[in-house]
Design a protein around this motif. Structure first.
Motif, short mmCIF file in Angstrom:
data_model
loop_
_atom_site.label_atom_id
_atom_site.label_comp_id
_atom_site.label_asym_id
_atom_site.label_seq_id
_atom_site.Cartn_x
_atom_site.Cartn_y
_atom_site.Cartn_z
N GLU A 1 -25.56 -39.98 -101.50
CA GLU A 1 -24.18 -40.44 -101.44
C GLU A 1 -24.00 -41.74 -102.22
N ARG A 2 -24.99 -42.62 -102.16
CA ARG A 2 -24.91 -43.87 -102.92
C ARG A 2 -24.89 -43.57 -104.42
N LYS B 1 -18.78 -52.81 -101.95
CA LYS B 1 -18.40 -52.83 -100.54
C LYS B 1 -18.70 -51.49 -99.88
N SER B 2 -18.44 -50.40 -100.59
CA SER B 2 -18.72 -49.07 -100.04
C SER B 2 -20.22 -48.82 -99.92
N LEU B 3 -21.01 -49.36 -100.85
CA LEU B 3 -22.46 -49.15 -100.81
C LEU B 3 -23.10 -49.86 -99.62
N TRP C 1 -10.16 -53.03 -113.31
CA TRP C 1 -11.49 -52.45 -113.41
C TRP C 1 -12.54 -53.31 -112.72
N CYS C 2 -12.33 -54.60 -112.64
CA CYS C 2 -13.25 -55.44 -111.86
C CYS C 2 -13.18 -55.10 -110.37
N SER C 3 -11.96 -54.81 -109.90
CA SER C 3 -11.80 -54.44 -108.50
C SER C 3 -12.51 -53.12 -108.19
N LYS C 4 -12.63 -52.26 -109.19
CA LYS C 4 -13.35 -51.00 -109.02
C LYS C 4 -14.79 -51.26 -108.59
N PHE C 5 -15.44 -52.20 -109.24
CA PHE C 5 -16.84 -52.48 -108.93
C PHE C 5 -16.99 -53.28 -107.64
N ARG C 6 -16.01 -54.10 -107.32
CA ARG C 6 -16.05 -54.81 -106.04
C ARG C 6 -15.93 -53.80 -104.88
N GLU C 7 -15.04 -52.84 -105.05
CA GLU C 7 -14.90 -51.80 -104.03
C GLU C 7 -16.16 -50.95 -103.95
N LEU C 8 -16.79 -50.71 -105.10
CA LEU C 8 -18.03 -49.94 -105.11
C LEU C 8 -19.12 -50.63 -104.29
#
Length: 327
Positions: A240-241, A230-232, A221-228
């Motif tokens: 979209e953000r 990065k995408s932002l 779940w931490c990786s979820k927010f790191r990917e978020l």
């Protein structure tokens, strides 16, 4: 500002011969600034445009009222003209802030960052005035150059100090809750000591700290927010953000229910009146007595198509409609 409003409304509205005379003056000198824009109390953002055009056409306005029966001595008062130039520059900066805050898809974190940025700018603006450089006050710099004499900056510095104090007092609540706003995109790095008690009381999040600790120890779940995050970085479109942030939070399991409740509350913070004004304007013109036979569902659908980013699948709708056999 009151004097400017009176002069502008006099030229643009009544009497007609004054407006025609002013237009003749503009045509004679071939000015490219165009006519003055009427000022409205409702749309206060128009103040910036009105002031800019007023200053650009100042010589023509002086010539017009210098020979007319209604005179305004302020037009020849250096101190009043200095305040006018300062007000035009300051309103321009405020308009820039307001434009950054408007629009759909603005999350509370972005709004808070823009507010912090502008409060930092106020300090730079004030130092710019104190040293007399006027790098960020174009109209004041032009006025000082035209006069050729030093400007007493104490009055302008006092105005900037009052504006800084007003911003501090006006946004005390925003500043107090500021540490919570990064929660929506940095929940994996969020410190439990930054949790505001207000969110723990009215939402009943008694187990919020435990959920936060559980999320931090989970690499998934931490990786979820790191990917978020990065995408932002690569997304400039505001809706979209917002959609990406919402999708990240809705993907969390129910064991993080209190955290999701806090995040959704932060994402729905009413940061700008722009969307509300658009909605009310559309409803005023669309839901009028001539369309009173529209059903509630049709009215809601019409407003949704106009005010949201929803795009119906027209091809699918067409395939589902039965064609008339006789044609």
């Amino acid at each position: 500002m009151d004097t400017v409003v009176k002069i502008v409304n006099l030229i643009t509205s009544r009497p007609t011969n004054v407006h025609d005379k002013f237009q003749e003056l503009l045509n004679e000198v071939e000015r490219a600034h165009g006519e003055l824009s009427p000022r409205s109390n409702v749309r206060w953002l128009g103040n910036g445009e009105v002031l800019d055009r007023f200053i650009a056409n100042l010589e023509e306005i002086r010539h017009l009222f210098g020979e007319k029966w209604q005179t305004y001595p302020e037009l020849w008062n250096d101190f009043w003209l200095l305040k006018l130039a300062f007000l035009a520059d300051l309103v321009g900066h405020l308009n820039d802030l307001n434009s950054r805050l408007q629009g759909k898809g603005q999350t509370v974190e972005v709004l808070y960052e823009q507010w912090k940025l502008f409060t930092s700018k106020l300090g730079v603006f004030r130092r710019d005035i104190q040293i007399g450089a006027f790098r960020y006050f174009v109209h004041v710099r032009k006025f000082a150059t035209a006069k050729g004499t030093p400007i007493d900056v104490q009055v302008l510095d006092g105005c900037m100090a009052a504006l800084e104090q007003a911003f501090y007092e006006r946004f005390q609540e925003l500043q107090r809750l500021g540490s919570m706003f990064s929660f929506v995109v940095r929940a994996d790095e969020f410190l439990d000591i930054d949790l505001n008690p207000l969110f723990l009381s009215w939402m009943g999040g008694d187990n919020l700290e435990m959920e936060l600790l559980e999320l931090k120890v989970s690499d998934l779940w931490c990786s979820k927010f790191r990917e978020l995050r990065k995408s932002l970085e690569n997304q400039e479109d505001k809706p979209e953000r917002e959609a990406a942030i919402l999708e990240c939070w809705t993907s969390l399991p129910d064991k993080f229910a209190n955290m999701k409740k806090v995040a959704l509350a932060l994402l729905t913070v009413f940061g700008s009146t722009n969307c509300a004004e658009q909605t009310m304007t559309y409803m005023k013109h669309s839901f009028n007595p001539l369309r009173c036979r529209l059903s509630t569902s049709n009215s809601e659908t019409s407003a949704r198509l106009k005010l949201t980013n929803y795009k119906p699948n027209l091809k699918k709708l067409c395939t589902e409609i039965n064609s008339q056999g006789s044609h």
